[in-house]
Enzyme design. Structure first.
Site, PDB file in Angstrom:
ATOM      1  N   LYS A 228       0.739   0.018   6.696  1.00 38.91           N
ATOM      2  CA  LYS A 228       1.410  -1.285   6.648  1.00 38.91           C
ATOM      3  C   LYS A 228       2.162  -1.596   7.953  1.00 38.91           C
ATOM      4  O   LYS A 228       1.979  -2.651   8.543  1.00 38.91           O
ATOM      5  CB  LYS A 228       2.408  -1.341   5.465  1.00 38.91           C
ATOM      6  CG  LYS A 228       1.775  -1.086   4.118  1.00 38.91           C
ATOM      7  CD  LYS A 228       2.807  -1.037   3.006  1.00 38.91           C
ATOM      8  CE  LYS A 228       3.816   0.084   3.110  1.00 38.91           C
ATOM      9  NZ  LYS A 228       3.265   1.455   2.993  1.00 38.91           N
TER      10      LYS A 228
ATOM     11  N   GLY B  30       0.847  -1.195   0.000  1.00 35.77           N
ATOM     12  CA  GLY B  30       0.000   0.000   0.000  1.00 35.77           C
ATOM     13  C   GLY B  30       0.880   1.241   0.000  1.00 35.77           C
ATOM     14  O   GLY B  30       2.102   1.163   0.203  1.00 35.77           O
TER      15      GLY B  30
ATOM     16  N   SER C 185       6.135  -1.728  -1.886  1.00 37.65           N
ATOM     17  CA  SER C 185       6.171  -2.670  -3.029  1.00 37.65           C
ATOM     18  C   SER C 185       5.140  -2.265  -4.089  1.00 37.65           C
ATOM     19  O   SER C 185       4.149  -2.962  -4.296  1.00 37.65           O
ATOM     20  CB  SER C 185       5.981  -4.125  -2.573  1.00 37.65           C
ATOM     21  OG  SER C 185       5.023  -4.286  -1.562  1.00 37.65           O
TER      22      SER C 185
HETATM   23  N1  ATP Z   1      -6.901   1.065  10.316  1.00 42.18           N
HETATM   24  C1  ATP Z   1      -5.668   1.551  10.350  1.00 42.18           C
HETATM   25  N2  ATP Z   1      -4.635   0.764  10.021  1.00 42.18           N
HETATM   26  C2  ATP Z   1      -3.370   1.241  10.025  1.00 42.18           C
HETATM   27  N3  ATP Z   1      -3.017   2.494  10.349  1.00 42.18           N
HETATM   28  C3  ATP Z   1      -4.015   3.336  10.699  1.00 42.18           C
HETATM   29  C4  ATP Z   1      -5.362   2.900  10.705  1.00 42.18           C
HETATM   30  N4  ATP Z   1      -6.138   3.941  11.058  1.00 42.18           N
HETATM   31  C5  ATP Z   1      -5.297   4.969  11.285  1.00 42.18           C
HETATM   32  N5  ATP Z   1      -4.013   4.617  11.074  1.00 42.18           N
HETATM   33  C6  ATP Z   1      -2.849   5.532  11.202  1.00 42.18           C
HETATM   34  O1  ATP Z   1      -2.270   5.686   9.911  1.00 42.18           O
HETATM   35  C7  ATP Z   1      -0.857   5.833  10.007  1.00 42.18           C
HETATM   36  C8  ATP Z   1      -0.192   4.759   9.144  1.00 42.18           C
HETATM   37  O2  ATP Z   1       1.201   4.937   9.140  1.00 42.18           O
HETATM   38  P1  ATP Z   1       2.249   3.767   8.883  1.00 42.18           P
HETATM   39  O3  ATP Z   1       3.597   4.297   9.256  1.00 42.18           O
HETATM   40  O4  ATP Z   1       1.788   2.519   9.516  1.00 42.18           O
HETATM   41  O5  ATP Z   1       2.145   3.612   7.272  1.00 42.18           O
HETATM   42  P2  ATP Z   1       3.064   2.757   6.298  1.00 42.18           P
HETATM   43  O6  ATP Z   1       2.137   2.157   5.301  1.00 42.18           O
HETATM   44  O7  ATP Z   1       3.932   1.833   7.061  1.00 42.18           O
HETATM   45  O8  ATP Z   1       3.942   3.859   5.551  1.00 42.18           O
HETATM   46  P3  ATP Z   1       5.431   3.798   4.970  1.00 42.18           P
HETATM   47  O9  ATP Z   1       5.356   3.079   3.661  1.00 42.18           O
HETATM   48  O10 ATP Z   1       5.826   5.224   4.795  1.00 42.18           O
HETATM   49  O11 ATP Z   1       6.311   3.100   5.971  1.00 42.18           O
HETATM   50  C9  ATP Z   1      -0.489   5.712  11.469  1.00 42.18           C
HETATM   51  O12 ATP Z   1      -0.370   7.002  12.014  1.00 42.18           O
HETATM   52  C10 ATP Z   1      -1.722   4.991  12.064  1.00 42.18           C
HETATM   53  O13 ATP Z   1      -1.918   5.284  13.422  1.00 42.18           O
HETATM   54 MG    MG Z   2       6.035   1.641   7.260  1.00 38.12          MG
END
Ligand code: ATP
Ligand code: MG
Length: 202
Positions: A42, A36, A110
Site C-alpha cells: 500500500k 491490503g 483497513s
Molecule cells: N508491485 C508491488 N507493489 C508494491 N510493493 C511491492 C511490489 N512488488 C514488491 N513490492 C515490495 O513489497 C513491500 C511492500 O511494503 P509496504 O511497506 O509498501 O507495505 P504496506 O502494505 O504499506 O504495509 P503496512 O500495512 O505494514 O504499512 C516493499 O518492500 C516493496 O518494495
Molecule cells: Mg504502509
C-alpha cells in the site's frame, strides 16, 4: 452526542467551490483508498503513484497508517473500536483534502469491510475508489518489511491482521493490483490508466 445544530453551529459557505479549485488544479479531487495486508504494498504503491502524479503536475497527499498514528491518531490503539475511530478520522481528513480538489491516497490496512463501507459513505460513492493490493499472505510474511509478522507469530503483537485478526478482502473493488507478483511500475501504470479512465486526470 449532540448534533451541531443543537449547539448553534452553522456552516459558513465560501465562494471558492470544489469545482473552482478543481479547475485551478486541472484535475479532479478523489480518494484512492488502498487496502491490503501489512506488506502488500500500500505505502510503496501510494508513494510511487504520488511521484508520478507530481511529475504530471497533480496535487496529491498520501495519508499513511504509521504516519497518522504519530499525530492525528496518536491516542488510538489497535482494538476493533480504536481501528474504527482511526478510519473515521482518516475519512474525515481525506474528505477535506478531496474537497480542496486534491487526489488523496490512503494507505491503511483497513481490514474490515464495514469500516471501508463507512469511509465510502462519508466521502461519497462517486469520489471514493477502493484499490485492493492483492498479495498472498505468504508473500507478505516472506517480505516481512517491518519484522512484524515474526513478532506476531511469536505472540509479541496481539490483533495482527492476517495472523491473529481477520482481513476481509474487498467484494467489488474498483481496482485490484496483483502487488505480490507484478512489478511495481506496472501497478503504477495501471493506476494512472485507471485515473485517466475515470477522468480524474487527463
Ligand atoms: N508491485 C508491488 N507493489 C508494491 N510493493 C511491492 C511490489 N512488488 C514488491 N513490492 C515490495 O513489497 C513491500 C511492500 O511494503 P509496504 O511497506 O509498501 O507495505 P504496506 O502494505 O504499506 O504495509 P503496512 O500495512 O505494514 O504499512 C516493499 O518492500 C516493496 O518494495
Ligand atoms: Mg504502509
Amino acid at each position: 452526542m449532540k448534533k451541531p445544530e443543537e449547539l448553534n453551529i452553522t456552516r459558513h459557505r465560501g465562494n471558492i467551490t470544489r469545482s473552482k479549485r478543481e479547475a485551478l488544479n486541472q484535475h479532479k479531487g478523489a480518494v484512492l483508498w488502498f487496502t491490503g495486508l501489512s506488506g502488500s504494498g500500500k505505502s510503496t504503491l501510494a508513494h510511487a503513484l504520488e511521484d508520478k502524479l507530481y511529475e504530471m503536475g497533480c496535487r496529491t497527499m498520501v495519508l499513511d497508517g504509521d504516519n497518522v498514528r504519530h499525530g492525528l491518531c496518536g491516542d488510538l490503539g489497535f482494538s476493533d473500536e480504536d481501528r474504527k475511530e482511526n478510519i473515521r478520522r482518516i475519512s474525515e481528513v481525506a474528505n477535506l483534502f478531496m474537497e480542496a480538489g486534491m487526489i488523496i491516497l490512503t494507505a491503511f490496512i483497513s481490514p474490515f469491510l464495514s469500516d471501508r463501507e463507512k469511509a465510502k459513505e462519508l466521502i461519497g460513492e462517486e469520489d471514493f475508489f477502493e484499490i485492493y493490493c492483492d498479495c498472498p499472505l505468504e508473500t507478505c510474511e516472506d517480505r516481512d518489511v517491518k519484522g512484524l509478522y515474526k513478532k506476531a507469530k511469536q505472540g509479541e503483537i496481539k490483533n495482527f491482521t492476517g495472523i491473529s485478526s481477520p482481513y476481509e478482502p474487498p467484494v467489488n473493488p474498483h481496482l485490484t493490483l496483483k502487488s505480490g507478483a507484478r512489478p511495481l511500475q506496472e501497478c503504477v501504470d495501471e493506476l494512472i490508466s485507471f485515473l485517466q479512465a475515470k477522468e480524474i486526470i487527463r
